[in-house]
Scaffold this motif. Structure first.
Motif, mmCIF file in Angstrom:
data_model
loop_
_atom_site.group_PDB
_atom_site.id
_atom_site.type_symbol
_atom_site.label_atom_id
_atom_site.label_comp_id
_atom_site.label_asym_id
_atom_site.label_seq_id
_atom_site.Cartn_x
_atom_site.Cartn_y
_atom_site.Cartn_z
ATOM 1 N N LEU A 46 0.832 -1.205 0.000
ATOM 2 C CA LEU A 46 0.000 0.000 0.000
ATOM 3 C C LEU A 46 0.867 1.256 0.000
ATOM 4 N N ARG A 47 1.921 1.230 0.791
ATOM 5 C CA ARG A 47 2.820 2.383 0.811
ATOM 6 C C ARG A 47 3.529 2.550 -0.539
ATOM 7 N N ALA A 48 3.830 1.413 -1.178
ATOM 8 C CA ALA A 48 4.498 1.486 -2.486
ATOM 9 C C ALA A 48 3.612 2.140 -3.536
ATOM 10 N N ARG A 49 2.325 2.141 -3.301
ATOM 11 C CA ARG A 49 1.383 2.793 -4.222
ATOM 12 C C ARG A 49 1.088 4.230 -3.807
ATOM 13 N N GLY A 50 1.921 4.743 -2.909
ATOM 14 C CA GLY A 50 1.852 6.163 -2.581
ATOM 15 C C GLY A 50 0.905 6.546 -1.476
ATOM 16 N N LEU A 51 0.328 5.579 -0.763
ATOM 17 C CA LEU A 51 -0.613 5.919 0.304
ATOM 18 C C LEU A 51 0.123 6.327 1.571
ATOM 19 N N GLY A 52 -0.358 7.400 2.181
ATOM 20 C CA GLY A 52 0.223 7.887 3.419
ATOM 21 C C GLY A 52 -0.839 8.083 4.479
ATOM 22 N N THR A 53 -0.417 8.497 5.644
ATOM 23 C CA THR A 53 -1.313 8.643 6.797
ATOM 24 C C THR A 53 -2.571 9.442 6.444
ATOM 25 N N GLY A 54 -3.730 8.864 6.780
ATOM 26 C CA GLY A 54 -5.004 9.525 6.540
ATOM 27 C C GLY A 54 -5.643 9.197 5.213
ATOM 28 N N LYS A 103 -8.078 5.590 -2.532
ATOM 29 C CA LYS A 103 -6.944 5.617 -3.460
ATOM 30 C C LYS A 103 -6.620 4.232 -3.991
ATOM 31 N N VAL A 104 -7.009 3.202 -3.250
ATOM 32 C CA VAL A 104 -6.837 1.812 -3.682
ATOM 33 C C VAL A 104 -8.106 1.054 -3.342
ATOM 34 N N VAL A 105 -8.570 0.217 -4.263
ATOM 35 C CA VAL A 105 -9.727 -0.643 -4.031
ATOM 36 C C VAL A 105 -9.250 -2.088 -4.106
ATOM 37 N N VAL A 106 -9.421 -2.820 -3.022
ATOM 38 C CA VAL A 106 -8.957 -4.208 -2.950
ATOM 39 C C VAL A 106 -10.154 -5.134 -3.123
ATOM 40 N N THR A 107 -10.052 -6.039 -4.094
ATOM 41 C CA THR A 107 -11.145 -6.962 -4.380
ATOM 42 C C THR A 107 -10.598 -8.381 -4.483
ATOM 43 N N ASP A 121 -2.999 -10.396 -3.180
ATOM 44 C CA ASP A 121 -1.832 -11.019 -3.822
ATOM 45 C C ASP A 121 -1.015 -9.963 -4.555
ATOM 46 N N GLY A 122 -1.702 -9.106 -5.292
ATOM 47 C CA GLY A 122 -1.010 -8.070 -6.041
ATOM 48 C C GLY A 122 -0.301 -7.071 -5.143
ATOM 49 N N LEU A 123 -0.923 -6.733 -4.030
ATOM 50 C CA LEU A 123 -0.292 -5.805 -3.087
ATOM 51 C C LEU A 123 0.935 -6.424 -2.425
ATOM 52 N N ALA A 124 0.849 -7.719 -2.120
ATOM 53 C CA ALA A 124 1.925 -8.384 -1.373
ATOM 54 C C ALA A 124 3.106 -8.770 -2.248
ATOM 55 N N ALA A 125 2.870 -8.935 -3.546
ATOM 56 C CA ALA A 125 3.905 -9.471 -4.442
ATOM 57 C C ALA A 125 5.194 -8.661 -4.383
#
Length: 504
Positions: A46-54, A103-107, A121-125
């Motif tokens: 998630l952090r690698a996709r640019g997400l930060g606090t809040g 900012k990210v939708v996990v399905t 899986d995609g986030l963890a890879a």
């Protein structure tokens, strides 16, 4: 290993990685160590996709280990997590995604939604299994529509502290209200984890070192099988589930060993006194109840011995909570007199995301109104009457649908029931009961007469239904909440649908 002194899931998993964490819907098992590794990988992803606090992450996920991974991953890197009901239409999902600014939708497979989907899986890879740096507690932001209008996110301020600093407070609170303790216990998930209570109980089961057994959906026989197979010690259920299990034949009920159960917590809807008493006659004094809302969390709670001494109560204010009963003018009412329930807590505040007007309208100063009518007895125990929006006023008299529904549900021919007020020129409203008959009980005038005779000694004549209509099924959410507004709208649109019998 004794985990009672460890501050939550992340510490427990690091100290005892071989401990059994999850038994998934297919029976596969995941250890605390493997679950933490996956949680850390998703946090890094998630952090690698640019997400930060809040920032906000949304999840459209069925019951399963991935739903737990996402809530624990966002919970250690300062993100808001929005679980979304995968039964919603594409337009309803799109509204929530737009309103929460995800900012990210996990399905997962079969639950994809428009707008940039990715699985765990995609986030963890390719991500490390080590803990992320600068860990800070996140929060779940639940979307709730209340009684009308578009759903709104219930947003609480982020604490800015590591999870380990916050978890002890919440595990203490759970211990106070429902006697849950850290240790070698087994928690059973019986409801969809896109709802607040099932998700919270699963999350805090991990913080207490328990094993979480997950079911894909509620099935009464399967629930009893799982309780026996895994020696389940605690679970969260809703009253509709109790009613369905009580409808099982005696020989089926008697086949299963439920002696391991110590805490079965119920919430989400009023539980008829007779139903709760029958379950405790069967399972023993293990039913814990709490009352609150998405906004107020757990505001009142009652333990089994307290309820048995005061059948029908939903308890006294939970730790940190205060309660008042006010009339429409805001004046406090004495014990025994019904009015609007108001609560406040030192545990924190909330706001409706992007809707300060709705936030202000729900408050009276520091006090929040869940929208229900009830009264306190002389000892401070709360008894619910009904939701203010469900109140029926007939001939100038207040009638509470929940009371009539509870009486009808005591009859073996009633599988489910909804009571509504239907406009009437003379009386203002007439009481109409929409009944889902139990198998083997055909609808019609004979059943209507039987049900009205049953009501006779249980509720006053003025409260009894003027008309009983029959429905094949009533609309309930997976957590057992009745969609009374839909029932009312459907009935008013076509009162003659299916079978109707007048009581007059």
């Amino acid at each position: 290993m004794d985990v009672s002194d460890l501050p939550g899931f992340y510490a427990i998993a690091a100290a005892d990685p071989g401990r059994r964490a999850v038994i998934d819907t297919d029976g596969s098992e995941t250890s605390y160590g493997d679950l933490l590794a996956r949680v850390n990988q998703v946090s890094h992803g998630l952090r690698a996709r640019g997400l930060g606090t809040g920032d906000v992450v949304a999840g459209v996920l069925p019951n399963g280990v991935d739903a737990l991974v996402l809530v624990m991953a966002t919970g250690q890197i300062g993100l808001y997590y929005v679980p979304i009901n995968w039964h919603l239409t594409a337009a309803e999902v799109a509204y929530i995604l737009g309103d929460c600014d995800a900012k990210v939708v996990v399905t997962s497979a079969g639950h994809a939604v428009p707008g940039g989907e990715i699985g765990t899986d995609g986030l963890a890879a390719g991500q490390p299994a080590s803990a992320p740096a600068d860990r800070t507690a996140g929060a779940v932001m639940w979307y709730t529509s209340g009684t009308t209008g578009f759903p709104k996110g219930v947003q609480r301020p982020l604490a800015g502290a590591e999870p380990e600093q916050l978890v002890p407070l919440y595990t203490w609170f759970f211990g106070q209200v429902v006697d849950l303790r850290a240790g070698d216990e087994v928690h059973l998930v019986t409801s969809p984890m896109y709802h607040s209570a099932p998700c919270a109980h699963a999350q805090f089961a991990l913080h207490l070192g328990h094993t979480v057994v997950i079911t894909p959906r509620f099935d009464p026989v399967n629930i009893l099988e799982l309780v026996e197979r895994y020696r389940v010690s605690n679970a969260m259920m809703v009253p509709t589930m109790f009613h369905r299990m009580l409808q099982l034949p005696e020989d089926v009920r008697g086949k299963f060993d439920v002696s391991s159960l110590r805490q079965v917590i119920h919430t989400a809807a009023a539980c008829p006194v007779a139903v709760k008493q029958q379950i405790m006659d069967w399972w023993g004094p293990v039913l814990y109840e709490y009352y609150g809302s998405t906004e107020s969390t757990i505001a009142f709670a009652v333990k089994p011995d307290e309820w048995l001494a005061r059948p029908g109560t939903v308890g006294r204010p939970a730790p940190t909570f205060e309660a008042r009963i006010l009339d429409e003018a805001g004046q406090e009412l004495p014990p025994g007199e019904p009015g609007l329930i108001y609560v406040k807590s030192s545990m924190g505040t909330f706001e409706y995301r992007k809707d300060p007007g709705k936030t202000a309208a729900s408050m009276r100063g520091e006090w929040y109104a869940p929208g229900d009518i009830g009264y306190l007895d002389a000892d401070g125990y709360l008894f619910l009457c009904d939701r203010r929006t469900d109140l029926i006023v007939s001939g100038g008299v207040n009638i509470y649908p929940a009371e009539i529904e509870a009486a009808l549900l005591e009859h073996p021919a009633v599988a489910d029931v909804a009571v509504i007020g239907v406009p009437d020129e003379e009386w203002g409203h007439n009481v109409v009961a929409l009944v889902q008959p139990a198998p083997g009980h055909p609808p019609g005038p004979e059943l209507t007469a039987e049900l009205l005779e049953h009501c006779g000694p249980r509720i006053a004549r003025f409260k009894q239904p003027k008309l009983i209509a029959y429905r094949e099924r009533l609309p309930r959410t997976p957590t057992g909440k009745l969609s009374r507004s839909k029932v009312r709208a459907d009935y008013l649109a076509d009162p003659s649908a299916e079978n109707t019998s007048s009581s007059l």
